[in-house]
Scaffold this motif. Structure first.
Motif, PDB file in Angstrom:
ATOM      1  N   PHE A 101       0.832  -1.207   0.000  1.00 10.73           N
ATOM      2  CA  PHE A 101       0.000   0.000   0.000  1.00 10.73           C
ATOM      3  C   PHE A 101       0.867   1.259   0.000  1.00 10.73           C
ATOM      4  CE2 PHE A 101      -2.233   3.325   2.331  1.00 10.73           C
ATOM      5  CZ  PHE A 101      -3.535   3.279   1.866  1.00 10.73           C
ATOM      6  N   LEU A 102       1.832   1.314   0.894  1.00  5.65           N
ATOM      7  CA  LEU A 102       2.650   2.511   1.049  1.00  5.65           C
ATOM      8  C   LEU A 102       3.638   2.703  -0.098  1.00  5.65           C
ATOM      9  CD1 LEU A 102       3.351   2.253   4.871  1.00  5.65           C
ATOM     10  CD2 LEU A 102       1.857   3.903   3.729  1.00  5.65           C
ATOM     11  N   ASN A 103       3.957   1.630  -0.809  1.00  6.76           N
ATOM     12  CA  ASN A 103       4.925   1.713  -1.901  1.00  6.76           C
ATOM     13  C   ASN A 103       4.276   1.718  -3.284  1.00  6.76           C
ATOM     14  OD1 ASN A 103       7.790   1.657  -0.741  1.00  6.76           O
ATOM     15  ND2 ASN A 103       6.778   0.023   0.414  1.00  6.76           N
ATOM     16  N   GLY A 104       2.957   1.876  -3.324  1.00  4.62           N
ATOM     17  CA  GLY A 104       2.281   2.001  -4.612  1.00  4.62           C
ATOM     18  C   GLY A 104       2.116   0.705  -5.363  1.00  4.62           C
ATOM     19  N   LEU A 105       2.152  -0.418  -4.650  1.00  2.00           N
ATOM     20  CA  LEU A 105       1.918  -1.718  -5.263  1.00  2.00           C
ATOM     21  C   LEU A 105       0.469  -2.121  -5.017  1.00  2.00           C
ATOM     22  CD1 LEU A 105       5.201  -3.424  -4.024  1.00  2.00           C
ATOM     23  CD2 LEU A 105       4.763  -2.484  -6.291  1.00  2.00           C
ATOM     24  N   HIS A 106      -0.165  -2.726  -5.995  1.00  4.01           N
ATOM     25  CA  HIS A 106      -1.606  -2.960  -5.929  1.00  4.01           C
ATOM     26  C   HIS A 106      -2.008  -4.205  -5.146  1.00  4.01           C
ATOM     27  CE1 HIS A 106      -1.957   0.417  -8.404  1.00  4.01           C
ATOM     28  NE2 HIS A 106      -2.271  -0.108  -9.544  1.00  4.01           N
ATOM     29  N   ASN A 107      -1.084  -4.846  -4.467  1.00  2.00           N
ATOM     30  CA  ASN A 107      -1.394  -6.078  -3.739  1.00  2.00           C
ATOM     31  C   ASN A 107      -1.734  -5.782  -2.282  1.00  2.00           C
ATOM     32  OD1 ASN A 107      -0.848  -7.662  -6.026  1.00  2.00           O
ATOM     33  ND2 ASN A 107       1.330  -7.606  -5.577  1.00  2.00           N
ATOM     34  N   TRP A 108      -2.906  -5.210  -2.056  1.00  9.70           N
ATOM     35  CA  TRP A 108      -3.398  -4.991  -0.697  1.00  9.70           C
ATOM     36  C   TRP A 108      -4.915  -5.116  -0.714  1.00  9.70           C
ATOM     37  CZ3 TRP A 108      -6.709  -0.824   0.073  1.00  9.70           C
ATOM     38  CH2 TRP A 108      -6.685   0.180  -0.907  1.00  9.70           C
ATOM     39  N   CYS A 109      -5.494  -5.308   0.459  1.00  5.89           N
ATOM     40  CA  CYS A 109      -6.927  -5.567   0.519  1.00  5.89           C
ATOM     41  C   CYS A 109      -7.458  -5.267   1.912  1.00  5.89           C
ATOM     42  CB  CYS A 109      -7.217  -7.031   0.165  1.00  5.89           C
ATOM     43  SG  CYS A 109      -6.536  -8.210   1.366  1.00  5.89           S
ATOM     44  N   VAL A 110      -8.761  -5.310   2.052  1.00  6.68           N
ATOM     45  CA  VAL A 110      -9.440  -5.289   3.347  1.00  6.68           C
ATOM     46  C   VAL A 110      -9.865  -6.720   3.652  1.00  6.68           C
ATOM     47  CG1 VAL A 110     -11.417  -4.457   4.659  1.00  6.68           C
ATOM     48  CG2 VAL A 110     -10.230  -2.925   3.072  1.00  6.68           C
ATOM     49  N   SER A 111      -9.594  -7.171   4.866  1.00  2.00           N
ATOM     50  CA  SER A 111      -9.815  -8.564   5.252  1.00  2.00           C
ATOM     51  C   SER A 111     -10.740  -8.638   6.459  1.00  2.00           C
ATOM     52  CB  SER A 111      -8.460  -9.214   5.577  1.00  2.00           C
ATOM     53  OG  SER A 111      -8.609 -10.440   6.240  1.00  2.00           O
ATOM     54  N   ILE A 112     -11.850  -9.395   6.332  1.00  2.00           N
ATOM     55  CA  ILE A 112     -12.796  -9.549   7.431  1.00  2.00           C
ATOM     56  C   ILE A 112     -13.174 -11.028   7.576  1.00  2.00           C
ATOM     57  CG2 ILE A 112     -15.093  -8.984   8.334  1.00  2.00           C
ATOM     58  CD1 ILE A 112     -14.966  -6.364   6.804  1.00  2.00           C
ATOM     59  N   GLY A 113     -12.953 -11.562   8.761  1.00  2.00           N
ATOM     60  CA  GLY A 113     -13.396 -12.915   9.085  1.00  2.00           C
ATOM     61  C   GLY A 113     -14.326 -12.870  10.278  1.00  2.00           C
ATOM     62  N   ILE A 114     -15.298 -13.755  10.310  1.00  3.84           N
ATOM     63  CA  ILE A 114     -16.233 -13.800  11.430  1.00  3.84           C
ATOM     64  C   ILE A 114     -16.273 -15.216  11.996  1.00  3.84           C
ATOM     65  CG2 ILE A 114     -18.606 -13.454  12.203  1.00  3.84           C
ATOM     66  CD1 ILE A 114     -18.973 -11.420  10.003  1.00  3.84           C
ATOM     67  N   LEU A 115     -16.019 -15.303  13.301  1.00  8.10           N
ATOM     68  CA  LEU A 115     -16.155 -16.555  14.030  1.00  8.10           C
ATOM     69  C   LEU A 115     -17.529 -16.593  14.686  1.00  8.10           C
ATOM     70  CD1 LEU A 115     -12.746 -16.658  15.936  1.00  8.10           C
ATOM     71  CD2 LEU A 115     -13.364 -18.068  13.988  1.00  8.10           C
ATOM     72  N   VAL A 116     -18.229 -17.696  14.547  1.00  7.38           N
ATOM     73  CA  VAL A 116     -19.491 -17.901  15.242  1.00  7.38           C
ATOM     74  C   VAL A 116     -19.314 -19.093  16.170  1.00  7.38           C
ATOM     75  CG1 VAL A 116     -21.947 -18.431  15.022  1.00  7.38           C
ATOM     76  CG2 VAL A 116     -20.841 -16.918  13.352  1.00  7.38           C
ATOM     77  N   ALA A 117     -19.421 -18.865  17.475  1.00  9.19           N
ATOM     78  CA  ALA A 117     -19.183 -19.889  18.490  1.00  9.19           C
ATOM     79  C   ALA A 117     -17.823 -20.564  18.265  1.00  9.19           C
ATOM     80  CB  ALA A 117     -20.303 -20.912  18.491  1.00  9.19           C
ATOM     81  N   GLY A 118     -16.826 -19.765  17.918  1.00  9.39           N
ATOM     82  CA  GLY A 118     -15.468 -20.261  17.737  1.00  9.39           C
ATOM     83  C   GLY A 118     -15.177 -20.915  16.407  1.00  9.39           C
ATOM     84  N   GLU A 119     -16.137 -20.948  15.490  1.00  7.15           N
ATOM     85  CA  GLU A 119     -15.968 -21.613  14.196  1.00  7.15           C
ATOM     86  C   GLU A 119     -15.871 -20.568  13.087  1.00  7.15           C
ATOM     87  OE1 GLU A 119     -15.698 -24.521  11.235  1.00  7.15           O
ATOM     88  OE2 GLU A 119     -15.567 -24.730  13.410  1.00  7.15           O
ATOM     89  N   PRO A 120     -14.816 -20.631  12.241  1.00  2.00           N
ATOM     90  CA  PRO A 120     -14.747 -19.718  11.096  1.00  2.00           C
ATOM     91  C   PRO A 120     -15.971 -19.905  10.197  1.00  2.00           C
ATOM     92  CG  PRO A 120     -12.642 -20.817  11.438  1.00  2.00           C
ATOM     93  CD  PRO A 120     -13.639 -21.510  12.327  1.00  2.00           C
ATOM     94  N   THR A 121     -16.772 -18.860  10.064  1.00  2.00           N
ATOM     95  CA  THR A 121     -18.074 -18.990   9.412  1.00  2.00           C
ATOM     96  C   THR A 121     -18.237 -18.069   8.216  1.00  2.00           C
ATOM     97  OG1 THR A 121     -19.046 -19.642  11.532  1.00  2.00           O
ATOM     98  CG2 THR A 121     -20.574 -18.874   9.835  1.00  2.00           C
ATOM     99  N   ILE A 122     -17.662 -16.884   8.266  1.00  3.68           N
ATOM    100  CA  ILE A 122     -17.781 -15.904   7.188  1.00  3.68           C
ATOM    101  C   ILE A 122     -16.395 -15.376   6.854  1.00  3.68           C
ATOM    102  CG2 ILE A 122     -18.676 -13.611   6.569  1.00  3.68           C
ATOM    103  CD1 ILE A 122     -21.051 -14.246   8.487  1.00  3.68           C
ATOM    104  N   GLY A 123     -16.088 -15.269   5.569  1.00  8.30           N
ATOM    105  CA  GLY A 123     -14.826 -14.701   5.125  1.00  8.30           C
ATOM    106  C   GLY A 123     -15.048 -13.743   3.976  1.00  8.30           C
TER     107      GLY A 123
END
Length: 269
Positions: A101-123
């Motif tokens: 991001f800071l060096n002008g390279l396009h390899n960056w993103c926003v990352s969101i994961g959601i655990l439901v009762a300790g289980e990876p459920t949404i990505g």
């Protein structure tokens, strides 16, 4: 503990996509003015950097999430938090790939994961430079924008390109033997600078797999859901308090997973 209903989970799934895109819009504004940002280093690692962009974007995501779901837990890369026993935990990296991001390279993103009762459920992983929204919810498949995703169908590491990542949290002696073994078996690799984005590329079948000897939860959780829903498998990333401490991560289809895991000298969780 009250359980989330399928409708509750669907609401969070849709909202996670909205948050990722809003956060990315905010981040992209900073990206266009990146030369004006003051860069700080985290601890003693000069490769681990942060700016006001990371903090502002995370604050926006946190505000949106707590405003809509005030009883949900929140773990952010910049502000911490996280309760392993929470009913529902949002795990957010506001800008994964800050150095890119800071060096002008396009390899960056926003990352969101959601655990439901300790289980990876949404990505959810959103790449604003290419306007690609990678999304998955347990039991509902994996998608990039409106197209379904499937992991690569390769049967040997020579059938495609492997994604890898590393950091100074581990020594070269842990990581380098894997690269050597991969090359000796006819494989090839890339390291883009954003682990979350590369895990999304595994789900999309663009990479045959992804390996990193130590990864934090905010970078890895979306990929766990994306790849599993796209037909792949992973190690047990959340073992031994992985949510708060991080762990190794290996993602691939079942056949390639067996071959790749045999190349890793350091034990997987």
């Amino acid at each position: 503990m009250e359980h989330l209903s399928p409708q509750d989970i669907e609401q969070r799934y849709q909202f996670a996509c909205e948050v990722a895109m809003a956060a990315a819009d905010c981040a992209f504004g900073f990206y266009q003015q990146r030369n004006q940002l003051e860069v700080e280093h985290k601890g003693q690692d000069l490769q681990d950097v942060v700016s006001i962009a990371d903090r502002t974007v995370e604050a926006l995501a946190r505000s949106m999430i707590t405003g809509r779901f005030p009883d949900d837990d929140f773990l952010g890369e910049e502000t911490g938090g996280g309760d392993e026993n929470a009913r529902c935990t949002w795990v957010v990296d506001p800008i994964d790939g800050t150095s890119c991001f800071l060096n002008g390279l396009h390899n960056w993103c926003v990352s969101i994961g959601i655990l439901v009762a300790g289980e990876p459920t949404i990505g959810v992983v959103y790449d604003p430079n290419h306007r690609e929204l990678f999304r998955a919810c347990k039991g509902k498949g994996a998608w990039v924008n409106d197209a379904p995703m499937r992991v690569h169908s390769g049967t040997t590491v020579a059938d495609g390109v492997m994604g890898v990542g590393t950091s100074h949290r581990v020594t070269p002696e842990i990581f380098v033997p894997f690269i050597s073994a991969l090359l000796h078996e006819g494989g090839m690799f890339i390291r883009s600078g954003s682990g979350a984005l590369m895990t999304a590329w595994v789900a999309a079948g663009r990479l045959i797999g992804y390996y990193e000897p130590h990864m934090n939860a905010w970078d890895s959780l979306p990929g766990l859901v994306l790849v599993r829903e796209a037909g792949g498998i992973s190690n047990d990333f959340l073992a031994n308090h992985g949510l708060l401490r991080g762990n190794p991560l290996l993602l691939a289809n079942e056949t390639l997973y067996r071959q790749l895991s045999g190349m890793i000298a350091h034990p997987l969780a």
